[in-house]
Enzyme design. Structure first.
Site, PDB file in Angstrom:
ATOM      1  N   LYS A 193       0.854  -1.188   0.000  1.00 54.98           N
ATOM      2  CA  LYS A 193       0.000   0.000   0.000  1.00 54.98           C
ATOM      3  C   LYS A 193       0.895   1.245   0.000  1.00 54.98           C
ATOM      4  CE  LYS A 193      -1.728   3.034   2.588  1.00 54.98           C
ATOM      5  NZ  LYS A 193      -1.792   4.107   1.583  1.00 54.98           N
ATOM      6  N   GLU A 195       9.396   2.513  11.066  1.00 64.28           N
ATOM      7  CA  GLU A 195      10.395   3.592  10.993  1.00 64.28           C
ATOM      8  C   GLU A 195       9.639   4.907  10.909  1.00 64.28           C
ATOM      9  OE1 GLU A 195      13.591   3.196  11.625  1.00 64.28           O
ATOM     10  OE2 GLU A 195      12.924   1.169  12.036  1.00 64.28           O
ATOM     11  N   CYS A 209      12.948  12.500   6.844  1.00 64.40           N
ATOM     12  CA  CYS A 209      12.929  12.168   8.271  1.00 64.40           C
ATOM     13  C   CYS A 209      14.253  12.547   8.908  1.00 64.40           C
ATOM     14  CB  CYS A 209      12.636  10.694   8.454  1.00 64.40           C
ATOM     15  SG  CYS A 209      13.702   9.662   7.462  1.00 64.40           S
ATOM     16  N   GLU A 225       8.086  17.453  15.130  1.00 64.22           N
ATOM     17  CA  GLU A 225       8.525  17.321  13.738  1.00 64.22           C
ATOM     18  C   GLU A 225       7.687  18.241  12.852  1.00 64.22           C
ATOM     19  OE1 GLU A 225       7.746  13.679  11.463  1.00 64.22           O
ATOM     20  OE2 GLU A 225       9.855  13.692  10.870  1.00 64.22           O
TER      21      GLU A 225
END
Ligand code: NAP
Length: 515
Positions: free
Chosen positions: A205, A286, A320, A416
C-alpha cells in the site's frame, strides 16, 4: 559470481549530455501524464471506479495519474492471493529471488532518468534529490539481492558425533508494506523487495500522494519475472485499507515507514490477537525525527553552515533525517547563524522541473498548512531571521525559514515540522549542546561539527541517535554504507540497507538429526 556491491553513482548534471537526457525524460513522463493505473491482485489488473488522483505539488492543476483504489473487499482478495502464493514462493530458491531483484535493478537503471523525472513531477523533487531517490532504489535491489545470498545457508551451529544440527532462516508469511510519500521510490521499493527476497509475499500500500511511481515500480518487478500473487498492489486510503490489513489475522508482519502517530497506531493494533490468528505479528516501524546538528566552537564554521543549510532545506526539509534544529556553542553562535542566513538567502525556489531550483514545493495543501502553522508558532517562540512566507496559489511553495534564539523546549524545537524550517538554540558549551540535542522523544539522525577529538568521542557515546554523522550534514544515508534507522520514537531501528535488515523478515529454524 555476483560482483561485490557498489552503490549507484549520482548523476553529474554539470555535464550537458546528462542534462539533455534528463530533459528528454521529463518529456517522456509528460507524454503519459493523466493515465489510469490498476490494482494488481494475483497477477490480474483490476480497475475500480473510485480513484486516487495524483497531482503535481508544484502545479496543482496537473494530474500525474489516476490510480485505482482498493477497498476492504479488494484488500481481502489480495490477502487470499498472497496467502496462496506464499505456499510456493516460500520454497523458491533464494538465488532466483535475488536474480529477480538484480534484473529489476538493471531495468530501472536503463530508465533511471525517467523514474527521476516522474519523482520531479509527482513528489516535487529537485533533480538531484530525485536522482538520489532513484539511485537508492537501485541500491536496495542490488544490496538485498546480495544479502539473501549470504543468508541462505543460515549460520553454523555445533554438532556432535551422530548428530547434525542446522540453523537456517525461513520466511515469515504475508507482509503488509505501508510506505511514505517522501521517498516514494526508494523506501517503497526497498521495503517491498526486502520482504520479497526473504521469501515472503506482499501486499503493497503506497502513500496516497505518490501512487504512480509505485505503480511503475510494480510493472518493473513483473517484467523482472516476479510470479503472480507474490506482490499485490493495493493503493488505498491509509485509514480504511490500512487498518483492515494491519488487523487481518493472516498478516504475519507489517513494514511501515511514516509518521510517529500512524506508526504508534499500527504498533498497537498489530499487538492485538484477532480471531483465527495464531502468531504474534512482527512490526517494523520507521517513524519521524527531530534531527539536530551540533556545532562546537573548535570547528570549521563554513562547513557547519553549509551542512545546516543543505540538511535543513534539501527536498524542502521533507526528510525524516532533515536538520530541523541547530544547536551551536555560544562562542560561535552568531557567526554560524549569520552565515546560515546568508546562504539561505541565495537558495533558489520554484518549479523543480527547472534544473537550477534548489528547492521545490512541499507535498500538498495539508503539509503546507501544517508547516505555515509551525512558522506562526516559531514567530512567537523565537526570532524570524529569514523566510517565513508561503504561496499556495499554483503549487505549495514555502520559503526556507530560519528561526533564532529558541528555548530548547520550545514547540518548534520539539515537534517534527517536516518542512523547510530550522530553529537555532544556543548552548554554553559542548556538554550542554549534547544535552539539548538529546532532549526530544525522537532519536533518528544527528551531526556534530567539531575538530575536537574528545568531543567526537563524547558524542559517539552520548548523542543518542540511530545515525550519527561527524563533520558533515545529517541527511543522505547510503545503502550498505550507512544503514538507516532511529531510536526512541523514531522507530524500531530496523537499519534499512544494513546487514541485519532482511533478518527482520525471517525467522530462524533449528533442525537436529540423529544418525
Ligand atoms: P504518514 O502520514 O504516517 O503515512 C505513511 C503511510 O501510512 C501512508 O502510506 C499512509 O497512507 C499510511 N497510513 C495512514 N494512516 C494509516 C493507518 N491508520 N493504518 C495504516 N496505514 C496508514 O507519513 P507520511 O506523511 O507519508 O511520511 C512522512 C513521515 O514519515 C514523517 O514523519 C517522516 O519523518 C517519516 N519518515 C520516516 C522515515 C524513517 O526511515 N524513519 C523515512 C521516511 C519518512 P495514506 O497516504 O493513504 O494516508
Amino acid at each position: 559470481m555476483v560482483q561485490p556491491y557498489k552503490h549507484e553513482p549520482f548523476t553529474d548534471f554539470t555535464r550537458e549530455e546528462n542534462r539533455n537526457a534528463f530533459l528528454k525524460s521529463l518529456e517522456t513522463v509528460k507524454s503519459y501524464l493523466g493515465q489510469d493505473y490498476d490494482l494488481l491482485i494475483d497477477g490480474e489488473r483490476i480497475s475500480t471506479d473510485e480513484k486516487i488522483v495524483s497531482t503535481n505539488p508544484a502545479n496543482k492543476e496537473e494530474v500525474i495519474g489516476r490510480v485505482s483504489k482498493a477497498n476492504k473487499e479488494l484488500a481481502e482478495k489480495a490477502m487470499q492471493a498472497a496467502v496462496k502464493a506464499f505456499e510456493t514462493w516460500r520454497k523458491s530458491k533464494p538465488e532466483m529471488r535475488a536474480d529477480i531483484l538484480f534484473n529489476a535493478a538493471a531495468l530501472i537503471r536503463r530508465r533511471k532518468h525517467e523514474f527521476s523525472a516522474l519523482l520531479v513531477k509527482e513528489a516535487g523533487k529537485p533533480w538531484r534529490e530525485a536522482d538520489a531517490d532513484t539511485a537508492e532504489a537501485i541500491d536496495f535491489l542490488e544490496y538485498y539481492g546480495r544479502q539473501i545470498l549470504t543468508l541462505k545457508e543460515g549460520v553454523k551451529v555445533q554438532s556432535r558425533p551422530d548428530e547434525y544440527n542446522r540453523f537456517h532462516y525461513i520466511p515469515l508469511g504475508v507482509g503488509v508494506i505501508i510506505s511514505p510519500w517522501n521517498f516514494p521510490l526508494a523506501i517503497m521499493a526497498g521495503t517491498t523487495v526486502a520482504a520479497l527476497v526473504s521469501g515472503n509475499t506482499v501486499l503493497l500500500k503506497p502513500a496516497s500522494a505518490t501512487p504512480v511511481v509505485a505503480a511503475k515500480f510494480v510493472e518493473v518487478l513483473e517484467e523482472a519475472g516476479l510470479p503472480k500473487g507474490v506482490l499485490n498492489f493495493i493503493p488505498g486510503s491509509g485509514s480504511e485499507v490500512g487498518d483492515y490489513l494491519v488487523d487481518h489475522p493472516k498478516t504475519r508482519f507489517v513494514s511501515f515507514t511514516g509518521s510517529r502517530d500512524v506508526g504508534l497506531r499500527i504498533y498497537e493494533r498489530a499487538s492485538k490477537l484477532n480471531e483465527g490468528q495464531i502468531w504474534l505479528k512482527r512490526v517494523i516501524a520507521e517513524m519521524g525525527g527531530k534531527d539536530t546538528i551540533v556545532v562546537d566552537k573548535e570547528a570549521n564554521l563554513e562547513l557547519a553552515a553549509q551542512s545546516i543549510v543543505a540538511s535543513a532545506f534539501g527536498f524542502s526539509g521533507q526528510k525524516c533525517s532533515a536538520c530541523s534544529r541547530a544547536v551551536v556553542v555560544e562562542d560561535v553562535y552568531d557567526q554560524v547563524l549569520n552565515r546560515v542566513v546568508e546562504l539561505t538567502s541565495e537558495l533558489s525556489i520554484g518549479n523543480p522541473e527547472k534544473q537550477e531550483m534548489f528547492m521545490g514545493p512541499v507535498i500538498d495543501q495539508s503539509a503546507f498548512d501544517k508547516i505555515m502553522g509551525y512558522i506562526e508558532i516559531g514567530k512567537q517562540e523565537g526570532k524570524l531571521m529569514i523566510g517565513g512566507e508561503g504561496d499556495a496559489s499554483k503549487g505549495f511553495f514555502i520559503k526556507p525559514t530560519v528561526f533564532a534564539d529558541l528555548d530548547p523546549k520550545a514547540k518548534i524545537m520539539q515537534e517534527e515540522i517536516f518542512g523547510p524550517v530550522v530553529a537555532f538554540a544556543k548552548a554554553k558549551d559542548f556538554n550542554e549542546a549534547i544535552e539539548i540535542a538529546n532532549n526530544t522523544e525522537y532519536g533518528l539522525t544527528g551531526a556534530v561539527i567539531t575538530n575536537n577529538r574528545a568531543h567526537l568521542e563524547k558524542a559517539r557515546e552520548d548523542f543518542h541517535v540511530g545515525n550519527l554523522y561527524f563533520n558533515r550534514g545529517c541527511t543522505g544515508a547510503i545503502v550498505g554504507y550507512q544503514p538507516f534507522g532511529g531510536f526512541n520514537m523514531s522507530g524500531t531501528d530496523s537499519k534499512a540497507g544494513g546487514p541485519d535488515y532482511l533478518l527482520l523478515h525471517m525467522q530462524a529454524k533449528t533442525t537436529s538429526e540423529m544418525y
